[in-house]
Scaffold this motif. Structure first.
Motif, short mmCIF file in Angstrom:
data_model
loop_
_atom_site.label_atom_id
_atom_site.label_comp_id
_atom_site.label_asym_id
_atom_site.label_seq_id
_atom_site.Cartn_x
_atom_site.Cartn_y
_atom_site.Cartn_z
N LYS A 1 -3.24 3.78 3.52
CA LYS A 1 -2.09 3.15 3.25
C LYS A 1 -1.08 4.05 3.59
CE LYS A 1 -4.17 0.83 -0.88
NZ LYS A 1 -3.45 0.21 -2.17
N GLY B 1 -2.26 2.90 -6.40
CA GLY B 1 -2.93 1.98 -5.72
C GLY B 1 -3.99 2.10 -5.18
N HIS B 2 -4.38 3.28 -4.74
CA HIS B 2 -5.74 3.56 -4.30
C HIS B 2 -6.72 3.42 -5.70
CE1 HIS B 2 -5.54 4.62 -0.04
NE2 HIS B 2 -4.61 5.20 -0.29
N LEU C 1 2.91 7.42 -6.67
CA LEU C 1 2.32 6.15 -6.00
C LEU C 1 0.80 5.82 -6.32
CD1 LEU C 1 3.48 7.81 -2.44
CD2 LEU C 1 4.84 6.21 -4.04
N TRP D 1 2.94 4.74 2.91
CA TRP D 1 3.78 4.49 1.73
C TRP D 1 5.21 4.63 2.22
CZ3 TRP D 1 1.41 3.16 -2.69
CH2 TRP D 1 0.25 3.42 -2.91
N CYS E 1 4.20 0.58 -1.25
CA CYS E 1 2.92 0.59 0.13
C CYS E 1 3.55 -0.28 0.87
CB CYS E 1 1.70 0.21 -0.57
SG CYS E 1 0.45 0.08 0.89
N ARG F 1 -1.44 -1.72 4.46
CA ARG F 1 -2.80 -1.23 3.95
C ARG F 1 -3.63 -1.32 5.49
NH1 ARG F 1 -6.33 -3.53 -0.77
NH2 ARG F 1 -5.56 -5.31 0.12
N SER G 1 1.58 -6.28 1.78
CA SER G 1 2.61 -5.11 1.09
C SER G 1 2.25 -5.33 -0.38
CB SER G 1 3.89 -5.73 1.33
OG SER G 1 4.75 -4.80 0.79
N GLU G 2 2.26 -4.07 -0.89
CA GLU G 2 1.96 -3.73 -2.43
C GLU G 2 3.20 -3.10 -2.96
OE1 GLU G 2 -1.61 -1.58 -2.85
OE2 GLU G 2 -2.54 -3.01 -1.37
N ARG G 3 4.34 -3.58 -2.42
CA ARG G 3 5.54 -2.93 -2.82
C ARG G 3 6.03 -3.61 -4.43
NH1 ARG G 3 8.79 -4.22 0.93
NH2 ARG G 3 7.93 -2.62 2.30
N SER H 1 -2.04 7.91 3.47
CA SER H 1 -3.00 8.45 2.62
C SER H 1 -4.54 7.61 2.84
CB SER H 1 -2.89 8.11 1.10
OG SER H 1 -2.59 6.84 0.93
#
Length: 655
Positions: free
Chosen positions: A130, A103-104, A101, A132, A139, A142, A356-358, A122
């Protein structure tokens, strides 16, 4: 022969060398209390069975130190977050990587598994939280609200809420279904290190570096009570499974607290230092602590510990306590969590996930998953603990018997309820250093796709940004130019995070500068190293490298371990600074070191010579450690390759 009577209340179980380098995080499995996971600066996650000396499994794949680890409730999955901001989930029963995963934008400080659904939360140094979905590797949402690093995350027992604790002195409660903050709990005057939900009631406990534990009512959203006078920063707390009391792991003791009213039921002396995690199994409390590469485990016999206010050694105090008890202590004061009837139910997915960050997995993530491995180190213990998933039941021997205490009585670990422990663990704020140095580094080298480009100071990497780093990683079949307004909108999304990064770095440099002005170069370097920020170390070394007369043997012992980290960096500016510093040390001090080590021992007592000899031995050991790395990199092409070849020649005398 008669069996000796065991009278110990607490004892040390064992001590193991858990990693080849420093241990940076660890966690106990809460279901069994027997499974231990450790994360290290060697970028590995190791699995252990408490009271057994051999590693069960070693998980590889992270390329930076592992900052946080967490086991799910059945102890079948483990999630680990690294200093670079990446998160990996492993399936322990299948012994393989499950998800990566990304993204951070900074260190992963906290992780937690949802108690029922396949979700992971997380928290990071980038101040974001976030959620997940590990099935879809995306994600879900957030959560923004904290202004500093998020140190602890916990899902509520019913899986509807998420509690977060942060360095900004606040505790926040988030509604997972609504995707927003329900309440903020102010009151702490220092960083909040840990939060824990009561196992049954709507009650939350939080522990802080301000040496207090606060209890929060989750119906009225107000403080219930506050326990003050802890011997040091509160890092680890745990509710008893029946919710009758709260355990707090102090520097030199286990303390047992009630909250209505606030009081200390018992104090058990345990010399476990900075205990990092607690778990309960078979009426025994297991505590684990780490120091450098070692991990120690301790046991407290809870049958010998006072856990309620109905039992007191002092009759007068007992009568006072009883007047404050509820008519029926079994009836809770607050609402009780309604848990799902089956663990198959999943929490409702967030529909309005505008943030969303999918996305589909990139080739870089797929490559990282292929390179991540679960190496079984001890097949016998592995087969005993991780049975196949289609097994009817998982009841390995690790759940059955309590840990036996040593037969000898040891008064040093005996229970002592009346005498509070002296404060031994005072957390001093880390000084923020600033050298009269260059402005923030803007490196022309783009970051790899797998690593976010916005990097806070504690990530130990320089800051390098370009506009495209803020744009969505989506392949557009037809190249279309972005309107200026749209491009600026995308860039502004990272503005708040960048402000946090630059503010953190500015504070760090301010602190170094304050020490630097005293003229003590060694202390300045020590303070920069203590901050654990390589960008500050680089700035300081760039100043010191310009004046060779500033270098002393004392300075070398501190700088050499940092040089080893710089030489392994993927950033050119770091490697270049490391090469310059190492070359200077080799030219000025290597002949001196080899001469002193080769000299015959002196006759009589010469303290200054002994101190110099000790420093030379330490420098020699550190240089030997670096020499292998230099030799490997000397085969590189380009400017750095020639620099490493020169260093390799200078280090020839070490052999």
């Amino acid at each position: 022969m008669a069996t000796p009577v065991v009278t110990k209340t607490a004892w040390k179980l064992q001590e193991i060398v858990a990693h080849a380098s420093n241990v940076s995080s660890l966690v106990l499995g809460k279901a069994s209390g027997r499974l231990l996971a450790t994360g290290g600066d060697d970028c590995r996650v190791n699995l252990w069975s408490i009271n057994k000396p051999n590693c069960i499994m070693s998980l590889t794949g992270h390329t930076s130190p592992v900052e946080s680890v967490r086991l799910n409730t059945p102890e079948e999955l483990i999630v680990a977050g690294s200093q670079s901001g990446s998160i990996r989930v492993w399936d322990l029963e299948a012994a393989k990587i499950l998800r990566t995963l990304m993204g951070h934008k900074a260190n992963i400080c906290s992780l937690d598994f949802h108690p029922y659904g396949e979700f992971v939360a997380s928290g990071s140094q980038d101040t974001n939280i976030k959620l997940w979905d590990i099935r879809r590797k995306g994600c879900v949402f957030r959560y923004r609200g904290h202004s500093q690093a998020v140190r602890c995350l916990r899902f509520s027992p019913d899986g509807k809420w998420l509690a977060s604790a942060a360095d900004d002195h606040t505790v926040k409660l988030w509604d997972l279904t609504a995707g927003k903050m329900m309440s903020e709990f102010p009151g702490h005057t220092g960083p909040v290190n840990v939060v824990e939900f009561h196992p049954n009631e709507y009650l939350l406990a939080s522990g802080s570096s301000d040496r207090t534990i606060r209890f929060w009512d989750l119906e009225k959203f107000q403080v219930v009570s506050c326990i003050e006078g802890e011997p040091g920063p509160v890092r680890s707390v745990l509710f008893n499974p029946d919710g009758c009391c709260l355990y707090s792991g102090c520097q030199d003791s286990l303390r047992v607290y009630g909250w209505e009213p606030e009081r200390c039921f018992d104090v058990v002396l345990v010399n476990w230092g900075k205990v990092a995690d607690l778990a309960i199994c078979n009426d025994q409390l297991i505590g684990v602590a780490f120091s450098q590469s070692n991990v120690s485990s301790y046991v407290v016999d809870l049958t010998r510990v006072t856990r309620t206010g109905t039992v007191a050694q002092d009759p007068v105090q007992d009568s006072r306590n009883l007047t404050q008890q509820l008519p029926n202590p079994s009836i809770p004061l607050r609402r009780i969590y309604e848990r799902p009837s089956t663990t198959c139910s999943k929490p409702q997915r967030v529909k309005h996930n505008s943030e969303s960050e999918r996305r589909s997995p990139s080739s870089e993530e797929e490559r990282e998953e292929r390179e991540s491995q679960a190496e079984i180190q001890n097949a016998e213990d592995y087969n005993e603990i991780f049975q196949p998933k289609n097994s009817i039941s998982r009841t390995p021997p690790r759940r059955s018997e309590p840990f036996p205490a040593p037969p000898e009585d040891d008064t040093a670990t005996a229970k002592e309820a009346s005498k509070p422990s002296p404060p031994m663990d005072v957390q001093v704020p880390v000084p923020n250093l600033e050298v009269p140095s260059r402005p923030p580094v803007i490196t022309p080298t783009p970051a790899p796709k797998s690593e976010p480009a916005i990097i806070p100071a504690t990530r130990n990497e320089p800051i390098g940004l370009k506009a495209s780093d803020f744009l969505p990683a989506v392949k557009i079949p037809q190249q279309a130019e972005l309107v200026d307004e749209d491009a600026m909108s995308q860039i502004r999304k990272g503005h708040d995070t960048m402000c946090v990064v630059l503010t953190s770095r500015h504070k760090n440099l301010d602190t170094v500068r304050a020490v630097w002005t005293t003229g003590d170069i060694k202390t300045s370097v020590d303070s920069a190293v203590a901050i654990n920020d390589l960008s500050v170390v680089v700035d300081l070394l760039n100043i010191v490298n310009q004046k060779a007369s500033l270098w002393k043997l004392d300075l070398c012992t501190t700088v050499l371990p940092q040089i080893e980290k710089l030489l392994q960096s993927k950033y050119e500016s770091y490697v270049q600074t490391g090469c310059t510093s190492l070359k200077l040390i080799l030219q000025r001090f290597l002949p001196l070191i080899t001469d002193i080590l080769a000299a015959p021992p002196s006759v009589g007592v010469d303290i200054s010579r002994e101190e110099r000899l000790h420093k030379c031995r330490l420098c020699y050991k550190q240089l030997k450690s670096i020499s292998g790395l230099v030799k490997t990199k000397s085969s590189l092409s380009g400017r750095h390759g020639s620099a490493f070849r020169e260093l390799h020649l200078l280090m020839a005398s070490l052999d």
